[in-house]
Scaffold this motif. Structure first.
Motif, PDB file in Angstrom:
ATOM      1  N   ALA A   1       0.805  -1.217   0.000  1.00 52.98           N
ATOM      2  CA  ALA A   1       0.000   0.000   0.000  1.00 52.98           C
ATOM      3  C   ALA A   1       0.839   1.269   0.000  1.00 52.98           C
ATOM      4  O   ALA A   1       1.998   1.281   0.395  1.00 52.98           O
ATOM      5  CB  ALA A   1      -0.917  -0.001   1.214  1.00 52.98           C
TER       6      ALA A   1
ATOM      7  N   LYS B   1      -4.318  -1.098  -1.280  1.00 52.40           N
ATOM      8  CA  LYS B   1      -3.962   0.074  -2.076  1.00 52.40           C
ATOM      9  C   LYS B   1      -3.348   1.181  -1.248  1.00 52.40           C
ATOM     10  O   LYS B   1      -2.444   1.874  -1.694  1.00 52.40           O
ATOM     11  CB  LYS B   1      -5.227   0.635  -2.768  1.00 52.40           C
ATOM     12  CG  LYS B   1      -5.613  -0.102  -4.017  1.00 52.40           C
ATOM     13  CD  LYS B   1      -6.308   0.853  -4.994  1.00 52.40           C
ATOM     14  CE  LYS B   1      -6.938   0.105  -6.144  1.00 52.40           C
ATOM     15  NZ  LYS B   1      -8.394  -0.076  -5.977  1.00 52.40           N
ATOM     16  N   GLU B   2      -3.871   1.325  -0.036  1.00 51.47           N
ATOM     17  CA  GLU B   2      -3.503   2.515   0.707  1.00 51.47           C
ATOM     18  C   GLU B   2      -3.664   2.300   2.216  1.00 51.47           C
ATOM     19  O   GLU B   2      -4.633   1.700   2.647  1.00 51.47           O
ATOM     20  CB  GLU B   2      -4.441   3.642   0.245  1.00 51.47           C
ATOM     21  CG  GLU B   2      -4.218   4.980   0.871  1.00 51.47           C
ATOM     22  CD  GLU B   2      -5.214   6.023   0.348  1.00 51.47           C
ATOM     23  OE1 GLU B   2      -4.906   6.666  -0.669  1.00 51.47           O
ATOM     24  OE2 GLU B   2      -6.293   6.180   0.951  1.00 51.47           O
TER      25      GLU B   2
END
Ligand SMILES: Nc1nc2c(ncn2[C@@H]2O[C@H](COP(=O)(O)OP(=O)(O)OP(=O)(O)O)[C@@H](O)[C@H]2O)c(=O)[nH]1
Ligand SMILES: [Mg+2]
Length: 363
Positions: free
Chosen positions: A59, A288-289
């Motif tokens: 991420a 992703k994050e």
């Protein structure tokens, strides 16, 4: 949320601001914004987010941010001067909290505007200027309301007048407004005035490089500066911090080790200012994050979702919440679920510092 850096002339404000800008400002935004080169958007360091980033290694890491503005110098009697009034005070009024830099470092080449080093005196000068400026505003408004109240017999005006009189009495007794308690109505009435003595204040003792190791002694010695509500005191060397901030990462660690410091004092200052603003982070984490989001303390889950996107707030179904410590220990959401530490919370749940949240929504 914006924090203004203030202090007497030559106390090290710009040096501190530059340290902040070098250390953790978001590159593309550093130095831009309304105040030109005086505004910096600074990332809030948080080891918990670093840990989440370890757990979700694919991420991107997005830190919470706060803005700092280098407002410029203030000297004795300066708020009474025309022109200066408008600029400086408008700038301070527009911030949510202030960092007040008090010069403690000795340096023959840099003259002190008052001729000697005395941080208590300097703080008094600044508080006095703020106090006078608030009083002037109060007096104006009070005299207008006193006329209106006779003519109009309006309840609203009466209540505003009472709230303002309470403030002016405090200031006449040299009590800053941040030390008073307000009802919700009073707080609302006063908000628009943005009184300077009502702003949370972080007092930074800008010490000489030879004094940084004495941080805890200094904290005890100057604890009285932080007496009263919404005041915090800490010490650092702005010059040293700005040198550390300009080093490449690997050299920085070596340098810090040599000095025997774990973490730049600047990080502590950033965290303190975040806290002083009444802010806490919650986290979201995925492949992703991993990200820290900023909310005020006591925010409901549904409103916290709105920080991410208005759709999440509007279509809020529930929040899946786990404490950071538990996720850190168990290392995945799946294991948290297995152990039963992943909780389902409704829209009125009060989000806690360090909650890791997945919002379920439907729009
Ligand atoms: N020795 C020493 N000098 C410092 C320190 N911090 C700042 N200075 C020096 O003090 C001078 C003033 O620093 P600035 O950061 O420009 O101070 P300022 O408060 O922004 O000054 P004005 O904006 O003019 O009011 C500069 O020459 C700095 O190098 C410190 O911790 N130690
Ligand atoms: Mg400056």
């Amino acid at each position: 949320m914006r924090i203004g850096i203030i202090g007497l002339d030559q106390s090290g404000k710009t040096t501190l601001f530059q340290a902040l800008t070098h250390a953790s400002a978001i590159d593309e935004s550093a130095g831009r914004g309304k105040q030109g080169a005086n505004l910096s958007i600074v990332k809030v360091p948080d080891t918990r987010l670093d840990r989440l980033h370890e757990l979700f290694s694919t991420a991107k890491k997005v830190q919470a941010t706060i803005e700092y503005v280098d407002i410029g110098g203030l000297s004795k009697g300066s708020t009474q001067r025309q022109g200066f009034q408008e600029q400086f005070l408008a700038n301070v009024r527009s911030v949510d909290a202030v960092v007040c830099v008090l010069r403690k470092f000795e340096e023959d080449l840099v003259p002190h505007p008052e001729g000697s080093i005395d941080v208590s005196r300097d703080l008094t000068i600044i508080e006095e200027e703020f106090l006078l400026s608030d009083l002037a505003i109060l007096e104006n408004r009070i005299s207008k309301l006193e006329k209106d109240v006779k003519k109009l017999k309006d309840e609203g005006i009466k209540r505003e007048l009472a709230a303002l009189q309470k403030c002016s009495q405090a200031l006449e007794a040299e009590t800053p407004l941040r030390a008073l308690e307000y009802s919700e109505e009073e707080a609302r009435l006063l908000r628009g005035f943005q009184f300077l003595t009502n702003k949370p204040i972080l007092i930074v003792l800008n010490v000489g490089e030879d004094e940084i190791s004495q941080e805890s002694q200094l904290a005890t010695e100057y604890a009285s500066l932080a007496s009263g509500a919404n005041r915090v005191v800490l010490s650092l060397s702005a010059k040293l911090e700005s040198e550390i901030a300009q080093l490449p990462d690997d050299e920085r660690e070596i340098f810090q080790e040599e000095l025997g410091i774990k973490e730049p004092a600047l990080n502590k200052m950033i965290r303190h200012s975040y806290d002083l603003l009444g802010l806490i982070p919650f986290f979201t984490a995925g492949e992703k994050e991993v990200r820290a989001w900023t909310i005020r303390k006591q925010t409901r889950a549904q409103n916290a979702a709105g920080e991410i996107h208005s759709d999440l707030e509007r279509g809020f179904i529930r929040a899946e919440v786990v404490q950071f410590e538990q996720l850190s220990e168990l290392t995945s959401f799946a294991k948290c679920k297995e152990k039963g530490v992943l909780r389902l919370e409704g829209k009125d749940y009060i989000v806690q510092d360090g909650d890791v949240i997945t919002f379920r929504f439907n729009v």
